[in-house]
Design a protein around this motif. Structure first.
Motif, PDB file in Angstrom:
ATOM      1  N   VAL A 188      41.638  88.612  41.351  1.00 55.43           N
ATOM      2  CA  VAL A 188      40.701  87.693  41.604  1.00 55.43           C
ATOM      3  C   VAL A 188      41.050  86.235  41.214  1.00 55.43           C
TER       4      VAL A 188
ATOM      5  N   LYS B  91      43.277  85.474  49.537  1.00 51.86           N
ATOM      6  CA  LYS B  91      42.420  85.290  48.532  1.00 51.86           C
ATOM      7  C   LYS B  91      42.430  83.935  47.943  1.00 51.86           C
TER       8      LYS B  91
ATOM      9  N   ASP C  99      41.760  92.932  49.815  1.00 52.18           N
ATOM     10  CA  ASP C  99      42.878  91.831  50.230  1.00 52.18           C
ATOM     11  C   ASP C  99      44.074  92.669  51.366  1.00 52.18           C
TER      12      ASP C  99
ATOM     13  N   SER D 143      35.824  88.379  54.471  1.00 45.83           N
ATOM     14  CA  SER D 143      36.589  87.834  53.137  1.00 45.83           C
ATOM     15  C   SER D 143      37.134  89.049  52.277  1.00 45.83           C
ATOM     16  N   PRO D 144      38.065  88.513  51.545  1.00 51.23           N
ATOM     17  CA  PRO D 144      38.821  89.692  50.809  1.00 51.23           C
ATOM     18  C   PRO D 144      38.028  90.362  49.692  1.00 51.23           C
ATOM     19  N   ASP D 145      36.908  89.663  49.038  1.00 54.38           N
ATOM     20  CA  ASP D 145      35.923  90.390  48.098  1.00 54.38           C
ATOM     21  C   ASP D 145      35.177  91.223  48.651  1.00 54.38           C
TER      22      ASP D 145
END
Length: 338
Positions: A276, A299, A112, A106-108
């Motif tokens: 975000v 995202k 990214d 996941s990007p978090d």
């Protein structure tokens, strides 16, 4: 909505505030001292057991480093190398924690840009605030060359090749150091890099010009890919239509200009770099197709519907650049775990 805003005096010839000039002077003294300590070997550079190629820039803002990094990884692989990518992973939730980034990260958690690089290349990607540790981890994992994404100022990591990437339209702004201007280091620093690449626009649209000793790079858009699945459609199929264009990158205007150059009527929505996204960001008030950069798309899949599309770009450079880059590298070795 978090808009992307840069100080007017960086690129628009506005007067520079006195406080910005004063802070810039102090910043310049600190950066000169730091460079001097490394050049005199009073601060140590650390070499890893594989070649290191650093892609970066001296100016703040998007210049096309990530597409170039992807292209370099692909060319190195074609030449028989096993490349890995080291990155800090800006914008991830726990930036102090090193981790491997894969296609489904996941990007978090991975950031990214690292997630996008992993998706596009399938290469090993390591995010770590300590680029030396990231490069060592990649070498131990079997990579025989490391591409460091956005690491020009990370002097602790010794490098074999440095590539500075500049924007052909905005250039380096007013040529002053932060915060009086957009430069992290003086312009002379770019002159000392092995390669200077200039992003001249999307597919030869004439936005920028590469000067003497500079290599032109074009970012060529591909088909538009639905975020929720389905077949890609040609970008040209949006010509003559109004679309919501979303860009949370260092230079959103370049993405908007690329779409306009292809006859698409753009309703621009610029966000800050590494923004975000939340559902409220897409409450535009009109139901139109949404086109966004690949970096944003990684995202936004959970927020997307059938109208959302990502527009990938491919970095194209003269063949002579690739020949020169490969020629600059040391011979390949088999054992990278020493």
């Amino acid at each position: 909505m978090t808009k992307a805003r840069l100080p007017a005096w960086w690129f628009d010839n506005a007067p520079v505030p006195l406080i910005a000039r004063a802070v810039s002077s102090v910043y310049g003294d600190v950066t000169r001292l730091r460079r001097g300590l490394y050049s005199r070997h009073l601060l140590r550079q650390h070499r890893v057991p594989v070649p290191v190629v650093v892609v970066g820039n001296i100016a703040v803002g998007g210049t096309g480093k990530t597409p170039l990094t992807i292209a370099i990884v692909e060319r190195l692989r074609d030449a028989g190398w096993t490349p890995g990518v080291a990155s800090r992973g800006h914008g991830r939730r726990e930036e102090r924690t090193p981790r491997w980034v894969e296609r489904n990260t996941s990007p978090d958690e991975g950031g990214d840009e690292p997630v996008l690089i992993a998706m596009r290349t399938g290469a090993k990607v390591r995010v770590d605030r300590d680029r030396v540790a990231a490069a060592r981890a990649l070498a131990q994992a079997g990579c025989d060359i490391v591409v460091c994404d956005d690491g020009l100022q990370h002097y602790r990591l010794a490098r074999d090749v440095e590539i500075d990437v500049a924007d052909g339209r905005r250039g380096r702004g007013n040529g002053q150091l932060l915060p009086a201007g957009p430069l992290r280091e003086p312009i002379e620093r770019a002159m000392r890099c092995d390669f200077r690449v200039v992003n001249v626009g999307a597919g030869g649209d004439g936005e920028g010009i590469a000067g003497f000793g500079e290599w032109p790079m074009q970012l060529v858009p591909g088909d538009a890919h639905p975020l929720v699945g389905g077949r890609p459609r040609p970008l040209a199929s949006f010509a003559g239509q109004r679309v919501h264009a979303v860009a949370g990158i260092g230079n959103p205007d370049r993405f908007f200009a690329m779409l306009r150059d292809r006859g698409i009527a753009v309703v621009p929505h610029a966000f800050s770099d590494h923004h975000v996204y939340v559902a409220a960001d897409f409450e535009f008030g009109s139901k139109l197709p949404v086109l966004m950069t690949e970096k944003d798309a990684v995202k936004c899949r959970a927020l997307a519907d059938a109208d959302f599309h990502s527009v990938p770009v491919r970095a194209e450079l003269p063949e002579a650049f690739w020949i020169a880059l490969l020629d600059r590298l040391p011979p390949r070795t088999q054992d990278t775990t020493a």
